[in-house]
Design a protein around this motif. Structure first.
Motif, PDB file in Angstrom:
ATOM      1  N   GLN A  62       0.820  -1.200   0.000  1.00 16.41           N
ATOM      2  CA  GLN A  62       0.000   0.000   0.000  1.00 16.41           C
ATOM      3  C   GLN A  62       0.862   1.261   0.000  1.00 16.41           C
ATOM      4  N   VAL A  63       2.000   1.238   0.699  1.00 10.46           N
ATOM      5  CA  VAL A  63       2.838   2.425   0.848  1.00 10.46           C
ATOM      6  C   VAL A  63       4.291   2.067   0.525  1.00 10.46           C
ATOM      7  N   LYS A  64       4.932   2.928  -0.301  1.00 11.15           N
ATOM      8  CA  LYS A  64       6.346   2.777  -0.611  1.00 11.15           C
ATOM      9  C   LYS A  64       7.010   4.140  -0.535  1.00 11.15           C
ATOM     10  N   VAL A  65       8.098   4.211   0.232  1.00  9.60           N
ATOM     11  CA  VAL A  65       8.801   5.469   0.433  1.00  9.60           C
ATOM     12  C   VAL A  65      10.284   5.238   0.200  1.00  9.60           C
ATOM     13  N   GLU A  66      10.905   6.144  -0.567  1.00  8.72           N
ATOM     14  CA  GLU A  66      12.329   6.030  -0.832  1.00  8.72           C
ATOM     15  C   GLU A  66      12.934   7.425  -0.842  1.00  8.72           C
TER      16      GLU A  66
ATOM     17  N   PHE B 159       7.328   4.382   9.974  1.00 10.53           N
ATOM     18  CA  PHE B 159       5.965   4.854   9.762  1.00 10.53           C
ATOM     19  C   PHE B 159       5.404   5.284  11.119  1.00 10.53           C
ATOM     20  N   LYS B 160       4.846   6.495  11.207  1.00 12.88           N
ATOM     21  CA  LYS B 160       4.351   7.024  12.474  1.00 12.88           C
ATOM     22  C   LYS B 160       3.265   6.119  13.039  1.00 12.88           C
TER      23      LYS B 160
ATOM     24  N   GLU C 160       0.234  -1.884   5.133  1.00 12.47           N
ATOM     25  CA  GLU C 160      -0.737  -0.990   5.763  1.00 12.47           C
ATOM     26  C   GLU C 160      -0.712   0.374   5.077  1.00 12.47           C
ATOM     27  N   ASN C 161      -1.814   1.118   5.240  1.00 17.30           N
ATOM     28  CA  ASN C 161      -1.948   2.402   4.538  1.00 17.30           C
ATOM     29  C   ASN C 161      -1.517   3.550   5.438  1.00 17.30           C
TER      30      ASN C 161
ATOM     31  N   SER D  90       0.981   7.420  -1.132  1.00 13.22           N
ATOM     32  CA  SER D  90       1.166   5.973  -1.191  1.00 13.22           C
ATOM     33  C   SER D  90       2.427   5.601  -1.956  1.00 13.22           C
ATOM     34  N   ARG D  91       2.866   6.494  -2.856  1.00 15.75           N
ATOM     35  CA  ARG D  91       4.108   6.298  -3.593  1.00 15.75           C
ATOM     36  C   ARG D  91       4.927   7.568  -3.496  1.00 15.75           C
TER      37      ARG D  91
END
Length: 823
Positions: free
Chosen positions: A19-23, A41-42, A62-63, A83-84
């Motif tokens: 659901q979520v990807k962070v870079e 993730f908070k 998770e979102n 989400s991206r």
């Protein structure tokens, strides 16, 4: 990342992935990267640590909509995310109340008064009072999945001519939740085990219940390489062995000398109050990890841990190593391993965009049971891994016994890989890789090779060509024939060798074998000898030799044997042989004086031999007449007794020979690896030069195992001997402390070799050869210092002779090199 690949990536990822990807990258106000910053993730325990360049990647099913980034000496930053979110640049501001603490800014953390270190000490105190060690007996179910994946797939790669006709494979592209990079699976193996253990007698047993394979299922070399990814390690041990390297565990008692520890958080995890501790290396270039772990506040047992290898660590061909473990809580206090995941990114280069291969292993554990005594005899038995039903389990079985179900793409991979193996172009590519790996060119039911022995050169034969091959119906053949023909242009003679093996019983590995070889060889290439018909001969590969290389022998050897392995890694062999020996050179002879005082130039000898080979902890793959080793860190004990039979087929001598060979590698934690080799032997009775023990010299420009670098052939001859070889590789531990050469990843190697021997007056008296017998009665020794890992593949050794330095034509100093591919 170009537009076409971006579209494909987004379509695939939004439909089946997280659901979520962070870079992104973490930097300070001056734009300098901040390594080992904590990113979570908070409101969760899902997080990661930035690498040495400040880069990070994080994803979750998770979102989440917000992340927190923190590091000692800086203000914690919160960011709203989509989400991206890619290519984020997170700027941390130095905390005003810590500006004067320069030591914190540099990344170094004091151990004194550090709450994280105080918790670590409590972990040390209780590490052996947890998990399965709390019980006398234990058992559990284990599921293991191994994968081999091409990574960094992009549109440029997909458009290459190499993949024309195989475009369908790219429908199975997946994305790593660790690195965020795309990958394409090319091998999958699944296995289900039942594991038992008894802590009272320190015994364990593991029964294979099911196995399923796809991809390179017929190539045992590739499978054994992937299987070697599964190494037993315990995060509570001081050192974790990966790829023959000893990484310092973050839970090691010496951890405070190698890591900085920071207590960053505390929270409930599955109703257990846990502390979160982040750790990262104190120095670059050493075999350390970075990451964090959650530890319970009462049992001080680890609940979750992740470990990522230090990118500057002195390890070749591996860009990344990532490990994570999760533990379950039993009876409110006992923590048991639930999931173990390991991923390695193999690549020629360490640049971010360098293409390579992922090797991944996922192991799941469930159904723990305790204190069920199976008895001591239970652990003496071994399960039958040859049962056909193990490899023919139905889909319903796998659906029920997979502790982690395959996702949609993994399910399709089996079909894709089976289809790919039928594509002619892929089969050609696969065959090329297989040839380079095994040395054989595969035809239907026949392998030609080994190709690396096709051309050789020596003083007697001149240029030598060789052709040969072996039968090959599959990796688990119960019988095999092999042979070769060779021709020397100088001596104008044809040589040959052939042998056959047949396995009568798979369980006890009862094997019959026989063969004949008529060839030219260099006698005395090893102290401990065998009657292997197709054994290696230096004479056929001496392109790069120095000095006189004419002391070669013409041998005609016929041998037969029966062997049995009643217990795993314990093999007995009984053999009989007949051989004739005569000189192959006009400048060298094996002459001896017979009982009638006549000089004879040819030796005829019948012999029987019995040997025992014990290789504890050796792991093999396959069950055919020939097997491949999975590991190389096992000890080898070899004992051989030979009896010469005078008069049998006109045999010339009656003698007895006893030999012992022992080789033991040692991993000395963070100090590297030591190899020790010890040999002793004695010949009882009168025998000529061809049947004595020649101390093995090395007249090449390269290092050769179990030889003496500064000795010429036949420099020492014995009938009684003892030798000791020691070699220690520091794996760069010393060079990593030197700033100017640290980045070269060089490795320090030291060695010592010695041999003592004597020869009886009776054996001296019958000598009529032009070789004057000399035994190393005053102990010959040499020592060396070397530099390894030069350009990752080359090693250079400087060797000094320590004794017998004043003998005529002595080599008192030498330089030898060698090539090899090592992690």
């Amino acid at each position: 990342m170009n537009k076409i690949f971006t579209i494909i990536f987004l379509i695939v990822s939004t439909t089946i992935f997280s659901q979520v990807k962070v870079e992104g990258v973490v930097v300070d106000e001056q734009g300098e990267s901040i390594p080992f910053a904590n990113v979570v993730f908070k409101g969760s325990t899902v997080g990661t640590v930035s690498d040495e360049n400040g880069k990070f990647y994080l994803e979750s099913d998770e979102n989440y909509s917000e992340i927190e980034i923190s590091f000692i000496g800086y203000e914690t930053k919160k960011l709203i995310i989509k989400s991206r979110n890619f290519n984020l640049k997170v700027v941390l501001i130095e905390s005003s109340d810590q500006l004067d603490e320069v030591i914190i800014y540099s990344g170094k953390v004091k151990n004194k008064g550090n709450p994280a270190v105080a918790i670590l000490k409590k972990i040390w105190a209780k590490k052996r009072l947890n998990g399965k060690f709390l019980f006398n007996q234990y058992e559990y179910d284990k599921y293991e999945k191994l994968e081999f994946d091409m990574n960094n797939i992009d549109s440029v790669m997909m458009k290459r001519k190499l993949f024309r006709g195989m475009e369908f494979i790219f429908k199975n592209i997946d994305t790593s939740n660790i690195t965020g990079k795309s990958y394409l699976p090319i091998f999958i193996n699944e296995a289900v085990y039942k594991t038992y253990g008894n802590n009272e007698i320190d015994k364990s047993r593991e029964d294979l219940i099911a196995n399923k394979n796809s991809g390179f299922d017929s190539n045992q070399n590739i499978i054994s390489f992937i299987k070697d990814l599964y190494v037993e390690y315990d995060i509570y041990d001081n050192y974790i062995k990966i790829f023959d390297k000893s990484f310092v565990s973050p839970l090691s008692r010496t951890g405070t000398l190698n890591y900085n520890y920071v207590l960053t958080d505390s929270a409930y995890i599955e109703n257990k109050w846990c502390y979160n501790i982040m750790y990262y290396p104190r120095r670059k270039g050493e075999l350390n990890f970075k990451g964090d772990f959650w530890v319970n506040d009462s049992t001080f047992a680890v609940k979750e841990i992740n470990m990522q290898a230090n990118k500057s660590a002195n390890i070749n061909w591996v860009k990344d190593i990532y490990i994570e473990q999760e533990f379950d809580v039993l009876n409110d206090s006992v923590f048991l391993l639930k999931r173990d995941y390991m991923m390695s990114d193999f690549s020629i280069g360490k640049k971010e965009k360098a293409k390579g291969v992922y090797g991944k292993r996922t192991t799941m554990y469930k159904n723990y049971k305790f204190d069920i005594d199976k008895g001591k005899d239970f652990y003496k038995e071994e399960s039958d891994i040859y049962k056909e039903e193990i490899y023919a389990r139905k889909d319903d079985f796998w659906k029920e016994n997979r502790q982690e179900q395959l996702n949609e793409d993994e399910t399709g991979i089996y079909k894709m890989l089976d289809t790919l193996s039928t594509v002619p172009k892929f089969k050609k590519m696969y065959n090329l890789v297989s040839i380079l790996g095994s040395g054989y060119i595969e035809f239907k039911n026949f392998d030609y090779g080994p190709i690396f022995s096709t051309i050789g050169k020596n003083d007697v034969e001149g240029t030598r060509i060789r052709v040969g091959g072996r039968t090959y119906f599959g990796s688990n053949d119960l019988w095999r024939l092999q042979g070769y023909l060779a021709y020397g242009f100088k001596d104008d003679q044809i040589k040959y060798g052939f042998s056959g093996k047949w396995m009568l019983d798979k369980k006890n590995r009862i094997i019959l074998g026989a063969g004949n070889r008529r060839d030219i060889e260099q006698i005395g290439v090893s102290l401990t000898t065998t009657n292997d018909v197709l054994g290696r001969s230096f004479a056929s590969s001496s392109f790069f030799s120095s000095g006189d290389n004419s002391k070669l022998t013409s041998i005609n050897l016929t041998n037969s044997f029966i062997s049995i392995e009643p217990k795993k890694n314990l093999a007995f062999r009984l053999g009989a042989s007949y051989r004739t020996l005569k000189t192959a050179s006009p400048t060298f002879n094996l002459d001896y004086i017979d009982e009638n005082n006549d000089i004879q130039s040819e030796i005829k000898q019948s012999e029987v031999d019995f040997s025992i080979r014990y290789t504890p902890n050796r792991k093999t793959i396959g069950y055919g007449v020939e097997r491949n080793n999975v590991n190389d860190d096992y000890a080898t004990l070899f004992i051989n007794y030979s009896r010469g039979l005078k008069g049998v087929f006109n045999s010339d001598f009656d003698y007895q020979k006893l030999q012992l060979f022992y080789r033991q590698p040692f991993l000395l934690g963070g100090f590297g690896r030591t190899f020790t080799t010890f040999e002793i032997g004695k010949t009882f009775g009168e025998v000529p030069l061809g049947l004595l023990n020649v101390v093995p010299g090395n007249q090449s420009y390269f290092n050769i195992d179990n030889t003496y670098a500064l000795l010429d052939y036949y420099e020492f001859v014995t009938d009684t001997y003892a030798s000791l070889h020691l070699e220690h590789n520091f794996n760069g531990r010393l060079f990593s402390r030197l700033p100017l050469i640290r980045k070269l990843n060089l490795r320090e190697i030291v060695g010592f070799k010695s041999v003592w021997g004597e020869i009886s007056p009776e054996n001296i008296a019958i000598n009529a050869s032009n070789i004057q017998y000399k035994a190393p009665e005053d102990v010959y020794f040499e020592y060396s210092a070397g530099v390894g890992n030069i350009f990752k593949v080359f090693r250079l050794d400087f060797i000094w002779r320590g004794s017998y330095r004043n003998v005529p034509d002595a080599n008192n100093f030498g330089i030898k090199g060698s090539f090899g591919f090592y992690f």
